[in-house]
Design an enzyme around this catalytic site. Structure first.
Site, PDB file in Angstrom:
ATOM      1  N   GLU A   1       0.810  -1.221   0.000  1.00 58.89           N
ATOM      2  CA  GLU A   1       0.000   0.000   0.000  1.00 58.89           C
ATOM      3  C   GLU A   1       0.840   1.266   0.000  1.00 58.89           C
ATOM      4  OE1 GLU A   1      -3.480   2.298   2.569  1.00 58.89           O
ATOM      5  OE2 GLU A   1      -2.543   0.499   3.394  1.00 58.89           O
TER       6      GLU A   1
ATOM      7  N   ASP B   1      -0.558  -5.051   3.251  1.00 55.68           N
ATOM      8  CA  ASP B   1      -1.010  -3.860   3.964  1.00 55.68           C
ATOM      9  C   ASP B   1      -0.297  -3.880   5.312  1.00 55.68           C
ATOM     10  OD1 ASP B   1      -2.272  -1.703   5.095  1.00 55.68           O
ATOM     11  OD2 ASP B   1      -4.270  -2.262   4.390  1.00 55.68           O
TER      12      ASP B   1
ATOM     13  N   ILE C   1      -0.182  -1.861   7.908  1.00 63.00           N
ATOM     14  CA  ILE C   1      -1.108  -1.608   9.015  1.00 63.00           C
ATOM     15  C   ILE C   1      -2.475  -1.370   8.408  1.00 63.00           C
ATOM     16  CG2 ILE C   1      -1.688  -0.240  11.037  1.00 63.00           C
ATOM     17  CD1 ILE C   1       1.181   0.685  11.234  1.00 63.00           C
ATOM     18  N   ASP C   2      -3.335  -2.358   8.466  1.00 67.46           N
ATOM     19  CA  ASP C   2      -4.712  -2.138   8.026  1.00 67.46           C
ATOM     20  C   ASP C   2      -5.486  -1.629   9.235  1.00 67.46           C
ATOM     21  OD1 ASP C   2      -6.710  -2.461   5.819  1.00 67.46           O
ATOM     22  OD2 ASP C   2      -7.727  -3.551   7.418  1.00 67.46           O
TER      23      ASP C   2
ATOM     24  N   THR D   1      -4.888   2.140   9.981  1.00 66.04           N
ATOM     25  CA  THR D   1      -3.936   3.168  10.430  1.00 66.04           C
ATOM     26  C   THR D   1      -4.604   4.220  11.306  1.00 66.04           C
ATOM     27  OG1 THR D   1      -2.506   2.867   8.500  1.00 66.04           O
ATOM     28  CG2 THR D   1      -2.325   4.959   9.661  1.00 66.04           C
TER      29      THR D   1
ATOM     30  N   ASP E   1      -6.381  -4.312   1.145  1.00 67.35           N
ATOM     31  CA  ASP E   1      -7.283  -4.347   2.285  1.00 67.35           C
ATOM     32  C   ASP E   1      -7.890  -5.731   2.497  1.00 67.35           C
ATOM     33  OD1 ASP E   1      -7.119  -1.502   2.760  1.00 67.35           O
ATOM     34  OD2 ASP E   1      -8.514  -1.204   1.103  1.00 67.35           O
TER      35      ASP E   1
END
Length: 279
Positions: free
Chosen positions: A76, A103, A105-106, A108, A229
């Protein structure tokens, strides 16, 4: 399709690499909770990035490259912000034999505010099909793991989707992505609320999908998502016995951005709620 199951590549297990990588990234992210230094906006004030997101993606990328230096990686934080940037990046890498989708940190926004609902998401695509998916919640130390044709697991135990047969019995989840706060989505949300037991909007599509696979919620829908995601979470749901489509009922592909995922039993009933969604 058994021929597409990827158990080992050059003597190394991609699932084991993903698990190890997610664990290391997650522990580092956990150590940074409440102490990030730089907060930037990407497409809007709801679309955030910190140096922790970028550092975690670099860590993940470096570890995957150590084991699989010839594989493509789509992360990402390495993509131009916005839906068009995501679309172009996926098109560019779509035909790679092996494609890791990351991702770091899905969730954030949750991470920034200290709300404990975020995760590391790592998916592997082999010849255009999802082959492995790992989602790690570092705060609960929960590692959700799936491999095509081999089931879905949490802490080494196989997980299955829930058994609710009707929407009225279902605990659902949804979300409001930064690029889609449209009246259409809000209207549909309010229409669905009275039809279900309740709805959770906790701010991480990947973790919602992992919870669906584990039977903690009955279904999940959200428009305007990106492939990073949901890639790992989609395989988790499928391997746990659930169903994933777009909002019109078409099978999930890497290009799908509007997601409907359920335990399978309530899927058709949920899709009826979106019958006129695109009119």
């Amino acid at each position: 399709m058994a021929e597409r199951i990827v158990t080992s590549i050059a003597g190394k297990s991609p699932v084991a690499v993903a698990v190890n990588t997610a664990a290391k990234a997650g522990e580092w992210i956990k150590s940074k909770l409440g102490s990030y230094e730089n907060l930037e906006e990407k497409t809007s004030s709801q679309d955030l990035v910190t140096e922790v997101d970028q550092g975690a993606e670099k860590l993940i990328t470096n570890l995957i490259n150590t084991y699989f230096p010839n594989h493509a990686i789509l992360g990402e934080e390495s993509v131009e912000p916005g839906p068009e940037g995501a679309k172009r990046a996926l098109e560019k890498m779509r035909n790679e034999e092996y494609l890791w989708i990351i991702d770091p940190i899905d969730g954030t926004t949750n991470f920034v505010h200290g709300f404990p609902f975020f995760c590391v998401s790592i998916g592997l695509v082999h010849e255009g099909e999802l082959a492995a998916g790992v989602i790690y919640d570092p705060l609960r130390d929960e590692m959700f793991v799936s491999e095509k044709g081999k089931g879905a697991y949490l802490k080494g135990r196989q997980i299955r989707v829930s058994r609710e047969l009707r929407l009225s019995e279902s605990l659902m989840a949804s979300g409001f992505p930064p690029q889609d706060r449209s009246d259409r989505h809000l209207q549909k949300f309010t229409e669905i609320v009275p039809k279900v037991r309740n709805i959770r909007t906790s701010g991480s599509a990947a973790l919602h999908l992992a919870y669906l696979a584990a039977g903690r919620i009955s279904g999940f829908w959200e428009p305007s998502l990106n492939v990073w995601d949901v890639a790992a979470g989609v395989l988790l749901v499928q391997e746990a016995g659930g169903r994933v489509t777009d909002l019109q009922g078409n099978p999930y592909t890497l290009e799908t951005t509007d997601i409907a995922a359920t335990n399978g039993h309530i899927h058709d009933e949920l899709l009826k709620c979106f019958k006129n969604y695109y009119d």
